[in-house]
Design an enzyme around this catalytic site. Structure first.
Site, mmCIF file in Angstrom:
data_model
loop_
_atom_site.group_PDB
_atom_site.id
_atom_site.type_symbol
_atom_site.label_atom_id
_atom_site.label_comp_id
_atom_site.label_asym_id
_atom_site.label_seq_id
_atom_site.Cartn_x
_atom_site.Cartn_y
_atom_site.Cartn_z
ATOM 1 N N ASN A 1 -5.798 -12.482 -4.031
ATOM 2 C CA ASN A 1 -4.483 -12.548 -3.384
ATOM 3 C C ASN A 1 -3.985 -13.987 -3.254
ATOM 4 O O ASN A 1 -3.120 -14.270 -2.434
ATOM 5 C CB ASN A 1 -4.543 -11.932 -1.982
ATOM 6 C CG ASN A 1 -5.080 -10.527 -1.974
ATOM 7 O OD1 ASN A 1 -6.195 -10.265 -1.530
ATOM 8 N ND2 ASN A 1 -4.306 -9.595 -2.492
ATOM 9 N N ASP B 1 -11.089 -12.491 0.640
ATOM 10 C CA ASP B 1 -9.734 -12.498 0.045
ATOM 11 C C ASP B 1 -8.793 -13.561 0.638
ATOM 12 O O ASP B 1 -8.330 -13.420 1.782
ATOM 13 C CB ASP B 1 -9.057 -11.133 0.231
ATOM 14 C CG ASP B 1 -9.840 -9.977 -0.378
ATOM 15 O OD1 ASP B 1 -11.064 -9.902 -0.166
ATOM 16 O OD2 ASP B 1 -9.213 -9.147 -1.053
ATOM 17 N N HIS C 1 -11.809 -6.629 -0.040
ATOM 18 C CA HIS C 1 -10.614 -5.796 -0.282
ATOM 19 C C HIS C 1 -9.911 -5.284 0.968
ATOM 20 O O HIS C 1 -8.694 -5.218 0.985
ATOM 21 C CB HIS C 1 -10.897 -4.610 -1.218
ATOM 22 C CG HIS C 1 -9.709 -3.695 -1.405
ATOM 23 N ND1 HIS C 1 -8.580 -4.083 -2.100
ATOM 24 C CD2 HIS C 1 -9.466 -2.421 -0.972
ATOM 25 C CE1 HIS C 1 -7.705 -3.073 -2.099
ATOM 26 N NE2 HIS C 1 -8.217 -2.065 -1.411
ATOM 27 N N ASN D 1 -8.571 -5.649 -7.435
ATOM 28 C CA ASN D 1 -7.558 -4.776 -8.037
ATOM 29 C C ASN D 1 -6.266 -5.519 -8.392
ATOM 30 O O ASN D 1 -5.499 -5.064 -9.235
ATOM 31 C CB ASN D 1 -7.250 -3.593 -7.104
ATOM 32 C CG ASN D 1 -6.848 -4.031 -5.714
ATOM 33 O OD1 ASN D 1 -7.567 -4.803 -5.065
ATOM 34 N ND2 ASN D 1 -5.725 -3.549 -5.234
ATOM 35 N N HIS D 2 -6.015 -6.665 -7.760
ATOM 36 C CA HIS D 2 -4.782 -7.413 -8.065
ATOM 37 C C HIS D 2 -4.978 -8.484 -9.147
ATOM 38 O O HIS D 2 -4.095 -9.329 -9.337
ATOM 39 C CB HIS D 2 -4.240 -8.074 -6.790
ATOM 40 C CG HIS D 2 -3.708 -7.095 -5.793
ATOM 41 N ND1 HIS D 2 -2.678 -6.228 -6.077
ATOM 42 C CD2 HIS D 2 -4.083 -6.821 -4.517
ATOM 43 C CE1 HIS D 2 -2.431 -5.475 -5.011
ATOM 44 N NE2 HIS D 2 -3.281 -5.817 -4.052
HETATM 45 FE FE FE2 Z 1 -7.266 -8.367 -1.212
HETATM 46 FE FE FE2 Z 2 -7.876 -5.803 -3.203
#
Ligand code: FE2
Ligand code: FE2
Length: 263
Positions: free
Chosen positions: A42, A10, A179, A69-70
């Site tokens: 991110n 990430d 994550h 998820n983002h």
């Molecule tokens: Fe993340």
């Molecule tokens: Fe995430």
């Protein structure tokens, strides 16, 4: 010669994108990399989502991007997934959402298949079963003649990621967790030649909390309700794993952590 692939965890905000752009060209040379894949969920300047700008900054040095998820939290992200074929979002998202859950890219003669999944345990969102989606993604990638398959399992619970490792062992060459933004020390090879790690860790500022501003997080945890949680400034470290795959034998043969000090 094994196929050597670097997977970067990430990437958080502009500081994370800057670190990737600065470090990857050197890492490609020093580690003799054939390909680079980056989790970009991110990468927007807000630290949530992807934008056309953050995506193209990362793709200037990487081959392919995954999300989590983002995925759709930044402006322009939905449209970007509509036209950029080198970025995927979790395959178990609702079908009507933009983008795809798996894809391929080519390096010379080698076609690399990549799939993205999101966990459901301790996650705010409740996508469809990642296990069902994994079956479909693997079948589709085999159908598109991928020579090797890497899966980014974006999840909070270590148990769910380990379960996915065993579920896919021998069917994919890499199951890499993302994550949590904190690397785990369990990189290993499962039976059938599948490399596994519960979390690759993040690429972002090491002075904050999971790459975000620590004062904002303190406000949250102490009940002072921050208006927003911003990205932590300061130099960014890079967390990644280097994997080696015997393409002919369809087996991964090695996984090792890569950590670059904050720059
Ligand atoms: Fe993340
Ligand atoms: Fe995430």
């Amino acid at each position: 010669m094994p196929f050597r692939l670097l997977f970067i965890g990430d990437v958080v905000g502009e500081v994370g994108c800057a670190a990737v752009r600065a470090l990857v060209p050197t890492l490609r040379r020093e580690l003799e990399l054939d390909a680079v894949i980056v989790n970009a969920e991110n990468s927007a300047s807000s630290g949530r989502g992807i934008t056309p700008d953050s995506g193209s900054a990362l793709l200037s040095v990487a081959d392919f991007l995954t999300l989590g998820n983002h995925s759709f939290d930044a402006e322009g992200g939905r449209e970007y997934l509509g036209y950029e074929q080198r970025v995927i979002r979790p395959a178990n998202f609702a079908e009507k959402l933009p983008g795809r859950g798996w894809g391929t890219f080519e390096v010379g003669e080698v076609r690399v298949g990549v799939a993205n999944l999101q966990g459901r345990v301790f996650m705010r969102e409740t996508p469809g079963s990642p296990f069902k989606a994994a079956d479909e993604a693997v079948t589709e990638l085999e159908g598109s003649e991928a020579d090797l398959i890497l899966v980014d399992m974006h999840a909070e619970a270590t148990s769910e990621k380990q379960a996915m490792g065993y579920y896919l062992q021998g069917r994919v060459q890499a199951l890499l967790g993302t994550h949590t933004h904190v690397p785990t020390a369990d990189a290993r090879i499962l039976s059938g030649g599948t490399v596994y790690v519960t979390d690759v860790g993040m690429t972002g500022s090491m002075s904050g909390i999971i790459g975000l501003d620590k004062e904002d997080f303190m406000d949250l945890f102490l009940g002072r309700k921050p208006s927003r949680i911003g990205v932590s400034e300061g130099p960014a470290a890079l967390n990644a794993v280097l994997i080696e795959v015997d393409v002919e034998g369809r087996r991964a043969t090695g996984i090792e952590r890569v950590y670059e000090e904050p720059i």
